[in-house]
Write an enzyme that holds these catalytic residues in place. Structure first.
Site, PDB file in Angstrom:
ATOM      1  N   ASN A   9       0.870  -1.180   0.000  1.00 38.59           N
ATOM      2  CA  ASN A   9       0.000   0.000   0.000  1.00 38.59           C
ATOM      3  C   ASN A   9       0.909   1.233   0.000  1.00 38.59           C
ATOM      4  O   ASN A   9       1.514   1.547   1.018  1.00 38.59           O
ATOM      5  CB  ASN A   9      -0.884  -0.045   1.248  1.00 38.59           C
ATOM      6  CG  ASN A   9      -1.681   1.231   1.447  1.00 38.59           C
ATOM      7  OD1 ASN A   9      -1.769   2.073   0.549  1.00 38.59           O
ATOM      8  ND2 ASN A   9      -2.262   1.383   2.623  1.00 38.59           N
ATOM      9  N   LYS A  11       0.152   4.315  -0.252  1.00 39.07           N
ATOM     10  CA  LYS A  11      -0.457   5.519   0.358  1.00 39.07           C
ATOM     11  C   LYS A  11      -0.174   6.739  -0.535  1.00 39.07           C
ATOM     12  O   LYS A  11      -0.104   6.598  -1.746  1.00 39.07           O
ATOM     13  CB  LYS A  11       0.043   5.700   1.800  1.00 39.07           C
ATOM     14  CG  LYS A  11      -0.146   4.412   2.610  1.00 39.07           C
ATOM     15  CD  LYS A  11       0.030   4.608   4.080  1.00 39.07           C
ATOM     16  CE  LYS A  11      -0.158   3.255   4.776  1.00 39.07           C
ATOM     17  NZ  LYS A  11      -0.127   3.365   6.233  1.00 39.07           N
ATOM     18  N   HIS A  95      -9.653   1.273   5.058  1.00 37.66           N
ATOM     19  CA  HIS A  95      -8.323   1.406   5.673  1.00 37.66           C
ATOM     20  C   HIS A  95      -8.434   2.351   6.874  1.00 37.66           C
ATOM     21  O   HIS A  95      -9.223   3.293   6.855  1.00 37.66           O
ATOM     22  CB  HIS A  95      -7.325   1.944   4.652  1.00 37.66           C
ATOM     23  CG  HIS A  95      -5.926   1.939   5.183  1.00 37.66           C
ATOM     24  ND1 HIS A  95      -5.448   2.937   5.994  1.00 37.66           N
ATOM     25  CD2 HIS A  95      -4.920   1.030   5.051  1.00 37.66           C
ATOM     26  CE1 HIS A  95      -4.204   2.643   6.349  1.00 37.66           C
ATOM     27  NE2 HIS A  95      -3.854   1.495   5.785  1.00 37.66           N
ATOM     28  N   GLU A  97      -6.755   4.751   7.864  1.00 39.65           N
ATOM     29  CA  GLU A  97      -6.606   6.188   7.584  1.00 39.65           C
ATOM     30  C   GLU A  97      -7.880   6.762   6.965  1.00 39.65           C
ATOM     31  O   GLU A  97      -8.205   7.930   7.176  1.00 39.65           O
ATOM     32  CB  GLU A  97      -5.367   6.409   6.706  1.00 39.65           C
ATOM     33  CG  GLU A  97      -4.099   6.232   7.537  1.00 39.65           C
ATOM     34  CD  GLU A  97      -2.944   5.568   6.823  1.00 39.65           C
ATOM     35  OE1 GLU A  97      -2.888   5.595   5.582  1.00 39.65           O
ATOM     36  OE2 GLU A  97      -2.077   4.987   7.526  1.00 39.65           O
ATOM     37  N   GLU A 167      -5.575  -4.864  10.666  1.00 39.91           N
ATOM     38  CA  GLU A 167      -4.538  -3.855  10.860  1.00 39.91           C
ATOM     39  C   GLU A 167      -4.823  -3.071  12.138  1.00 39.91           C
ATOM     40  O   GLU A 167      -5.615  -2.120  12.110  1.00 39.91           O
ATOM     41  CB  GLU A 167      -4.509  -2.882   9.680  1.00 39.91           C
ATOM     42  CG  GLU A 167      -4.206  -3.537   8.354  1.00 39.91           C
ATOM     43  CD  GLU A 167      -3.653  -2.504   7.374  1.00 39.91           C
ATOM     44  OE1 GLU A 167      -2.503  -2.666   6.945  1.00 39.91           O
ATOM     45  OE2 GLU A 167      -4.354  -1.534   7.064  1.00 39.91           O
ATOM     46  N   GLY A 173       2.274   2.357  10.802  1.00 42.10           N
ATOM     47  CA  GLY A 173       3.208   3.464  10.649  1.00 42.10           C
ATOM     48  C   GLY A 173       3.915   3.852  11.937  1.00 42.10           C
ATOM     49  O   GLY A 173       4.544   4.908  12.001  1.00 42.10           O
ATOM     50  N   SER A 213       3.222  -2.003  10.451  1.00 45.38           N
ATOM     51  CA  SER A 213       4.668  -2.063  10.704  1.00 45.38           C
ATOM     52  C   SER A 213       5.292  -3.405  10.323  1.00 45.38           C
ATOM     53  O   SER A 213       6.212  -3.881  11.000  1.00 45.38           O
ATOM     54  CB  SER A 213       4.984  -1.700  12.160  1.00 45.38           C
ATOM     55  OG  SER A 213       4.622  -0.349  12.411  1.00 45.38           O
TER      56      SER A 213
HETATM   57  P1  PGA Z   1       2.732   0.376   7.692  1.00 44.51           P
HETATM   58  O1  PGA Z   1       1.267   0.574   7.036  1.00 44.51           O
HETATM   59  O2  PGA Z   1       3.289  -0.902   7.128  1.00 44.51           O
HETATM   60  O3  PGA Z   1       3.523   1.581   7.249  1.00 44.51           O
HETATM   61  O4  PGA Z   1       2.549   0.301   9.161  1.00 44.51           O
HETATM   62  C1  PGA Z   1       0.422  -0.513   6.831  1.00 44.51           C
HETATM   63  C2  PGA Z   1      -0.900  -0.059   6.248  1.00 44.51           C
HETATM   64  O5  PGA Z   1      -1.381   1.014   6.617  1.00 44.51           O
HETATM   65  O6  PGA Z   1      -1.487  -0.752   5.400  1.00 44.51           O
END
Ligand code: PGA
Length: 249
Positions: A9, A11, A95, A97, A167, A173, A213
């Site tokens: 992903n 982003k 997601h 976010e 997640e 993140g 992460s």
């Molecule tokens: P990250 O994001 O690996 O940077 O923690 C994962 C995601 O949001 O799908």
């Protein structure tokens, strides 16, 4: 029986050139990775270009979001049919976010999911608790609610096209991944939710990814957790070297 999926992903990162180069590097690598499926989720404006890079390769293309409506006066939105038109096979929905930064609720995510299926896009439904919810022992309640709401109205046969991504919001993140044990507990719990809502067959065949992460140095341990069928990777998917080593794990 459930083939692992490693999904990147991206982003809101990269530029046109960076997107093309990263897709080329992942494509070259994925052509030799016969044991896993690989998918990339670039920003909307680079989908068309990345689709050309991935054409004829085993790497699937997906979008990070979509509109719940098929067409019309929805300024700034992108429909499922448009995503199909530029070569997407997958779409991320709900997601964290989208849920927590842009306020998308369960009902909207569910409408998007049905619109995706109707248009021929396979949805990846993201669910996960915040740290406050985990600390209050509400993890199961939250992921259950998000999962059941997102899958509202679906028949067991629709589930062959749905992937779930667990997640935990506190792991995204932050550099603080869930432990294999924490991931395994929630994945096992989610299979129980699917068995109750549909049947055992659906519970055993639905792919459930872990995200939050994920890095080359924790992917093996996470993949060994019960019921973890792959990873949804953010930060570590932005460099070919780290994403390709996650594919290898
Ligand atoms: P990250 O994001 O690996 O940077 O923690 C994962 C995601 O949001 O799908």
């Amino acid at each position: 029986m459930r083939r692992p999926l490693m999904a990147g992903n991206w982003k809101m990162n990269l530029d046109r050139r960076g997107a093309v180069e990263l897709a080329q590097a992942v494509r070259r690598h994925a052509e030799h990775a016969s044991k896993v499926d690989v998918a990339l989720f670039p920003p909307f404006v680079y989908l068309d270009e990345v689709a050309k890079v991935l054409a004829g390769s085993p790497v699937a293309l997906g979008a990070q979001n979509m509109c719940d409506e098929p067409s019309g006066a929805f300024t700034g939105e992108i429909s499922a049919a448009m995503l199909r038109d530029v070569g997407c096979r997958l779409v991320l929905l709900g997601h964290s976010e989208r849920r927590h930064v842009y306020g998308e609720g369960d009902a909207l995510v569910a409408r998007k999911l049905r619109a995706a299926l109707a248009a021929g896009l396979d949805p990846v439904l993201c669910v996960g608790e915040t740290l406050t919810e985990r600390d209050a022992n509400r993890t199961e309640e939250v992921v259950r609610r998000q999962t059941l709401a997102g899958l509202e109205g679906l028949e067991p046969r629709d589930m062959s096209r749905v992937t779930i991504a667990y997640e935990p919001v506190w792991a995204i993140g932050t550099g603080r991944n869930a432990t294999a044990r924490q991931a395994g507990e929630v994945h096992t719990f989610l299979r129980g939710v699917l068995a109750g809502r549909f049947d055992d067959g659906v519970a055993q065949t639905t792919r459930i990814l872990y995200g939050g992460s994920v890095k080359p140095d924790n992917i093996r341990e996470l993949m060994a957790a019960p019921g973890v069928d792959g990873a949804l990777v953010g930060g570590a998917a932005l460099k070919a070297a780290s994403f390709n080593s996650i594919i290898d794990a």
